[in-house]
Design a protein around this motif. Sequence first.
Motif, mmCIF file in Angstrom:
data_model
loop_
_atom_site.group_PDB
_atom_site.id
_atom_site.type_symbol
_atom_site.label_atom_id
_atom_site.label_comp_id
_atom_site.label_asym_id
_atom_site.label_seq_id
_atom_site.Cartn_x
_atom_site.Cartn_y
_atom_site.Cartn_z
ATOM 1 N N GLN A 13 0.765 -1.206 -0.147
ATOM 2 C CA GLN A 13 0.070 -0.094 -0.027
ATOM 3 C C GLN A 13 0.881 1.102 0.216
ATOM 4 O O GLN A 13 2.047 1.248 0.239
ATOM 5 C CB GLN A 13 -0.879 0.183 1.243
ATOM 6 C CG GLN A 13 -1.852 -1.012 1.191
ATOM 7 C CD GLN A 13 -2.879 -1.126 2.379
ATOM 8 O OE1 GLN A 13 -2.464 -0.213 3.381
ATOM 9 N NE2 GLN A 13 -4.162 -1.577 2.265
ATOM 10 N N PRO A 14 0.327 2.403 -0.713
ATOM 11 C CA PRO A 14 0.999 3.696 -0.298
ATOM 12 C C PRO A 14 1.520 4.050 0.969
ATOM 13 O O PRO A 14 0.617 3.870 2.017
ATOM 14 C CB PRO A 14 0.098 4.596 -0.702
ATOM 15 C CG PRO A 14 -0.708 4.023 -1.844
ATOM 16 C CD PRO A 14 -0.978 2.531 -1.194
ATOM 17 N N GLY A 16 3.764 2.302 2.492
ATOM 18 C CA GLY A 16 4.603 1.057 3.130
ATOM 19 C C GLY A 16 6.241 1.078 2.497
ATOM 20 O O GLY A 16 6.407 1.732 1.928
ATOM 21 N N LYS A 86 5.155 5.143 -3.118
ATOM 22 C CA LYS A 86 4.272 5.815 -3.710
ATOM 23 C C LYS A 86 3.569 5.171 -5.066
ATOM 24 O O LYS A 86 4.647 4.300 -5.580
ATOM 25 C CB LYS A 86 4.799 7.231 -4.163
ATOM 26 C CG LYS A 86 5.233 7.995 -3.046
ATOM 27 C CD LYS A 86 5.823 9.262 -3.658
ATOM 28 C CE LYS A 86 6.641 9.977 -2.558
ATOM 29 N NZ LYS A 86 7.084 11.743 -3.138
ATOM 30 N N PRO A 87 2.650 5.407 -5.491
ATOM 31 C CA PRO A 87 2.100 4.613 -6.709
ATOM 32 C C PRO A 87 3.052 4.766 -7.947
ATOM 33 O O PRO A 87 3.172 3.895 -8.587
ATOM 34 C CB PRO A 87 0.918 5.165 -6.942
ATOM 35 C CG PRO A 87 0.225 5.685 -5.495
ATOM 36 C CD PRO A 87 1.548 6.127 -5.061
ATOM 37 N N VAL A 119 2.594 -0.585 -5.827
ATOM 38 C CA VAL A 119 2.289 0.172 -5.034
ATOM 39 C C VAL A 119 0.472 0.732 -5.275
ATOM 40 O O VAL A 119 0.369 1.657 -6.102
ATOM 41 C CB VAL A 119 2.812 1.474 -4.642
ATOM 42 C CG1 VAL A 119 2.525 2.069 -3.618
ATOM 43 C CG2 VAL A 119 4.641 0.916 -4.756
ATOM 44 N N SER A 120 -0.232 0.019 -4.280
ATOM 45 C CA SER A 120 -1.563 0.283 -4.664
ATOM 46 C C SER A 120 -2.303 -0.048 -3.321
ATOM 47 O O SER A 120 -2.214 -0.689 -2.505
ATOM 48 C CB SER A 120 -2.090 -0.400 -5.932
ATOM 49 O OG SER A 120 -3.490 -0.442 -6.178
ATOM 50 N N SER A 121 -3.503 1.110 -3.413
ATOM 51 C CA SER A 121 -4.410 0.558 -2.273
ATOM 52 C C SER A 121 -5.455 -0.140 -2.795
ATOM 53 O O SER A 121 -6.408 -0.542 -2.007
ATOM 54 C CB SER A 121 -5.061 1.987 -1.845
ATOM 55 O OG SER A 121 -5.725 2.813 -2.733
#
Length: 121
Positions: A13-14, A16, A86-87, A119-121
Amino acid sequence: QVQLVESGGGLVQPGGSLRLSCAASGSIFSLNFMGWYRQAPGKQRELVAGITSGSTTNYADSVKGRFTISRDNAKNTVYLQMNNLKPEDTAVYYCNAHVQVRGAVGASSYWGQGTQVTVSS
């Protein structure tokens, strides 16, 4: 003659963290520059971070203060600690090493197979 094996990628996740590892093996006389590159879809491969045999480091501006490169010369291994992801860090990450093979004159560049970081939620 030389193999680079990467590990540590995945989905996070962002904000992380992930730690990438790259171990070099084979007929190695000396291991000079080691670095991490990344390539996102539709973009060129770019240098993320590099480290010399004397542990001098350099970073892309986009990762300064968030990523840390290090190496363990006894294990022929380079690491990339990635924090506050970051994404836009999403990409395939490739390990690169400049290796002088036993019996050879000069160093050659070798690449790992790549490891996906998402990187994603």
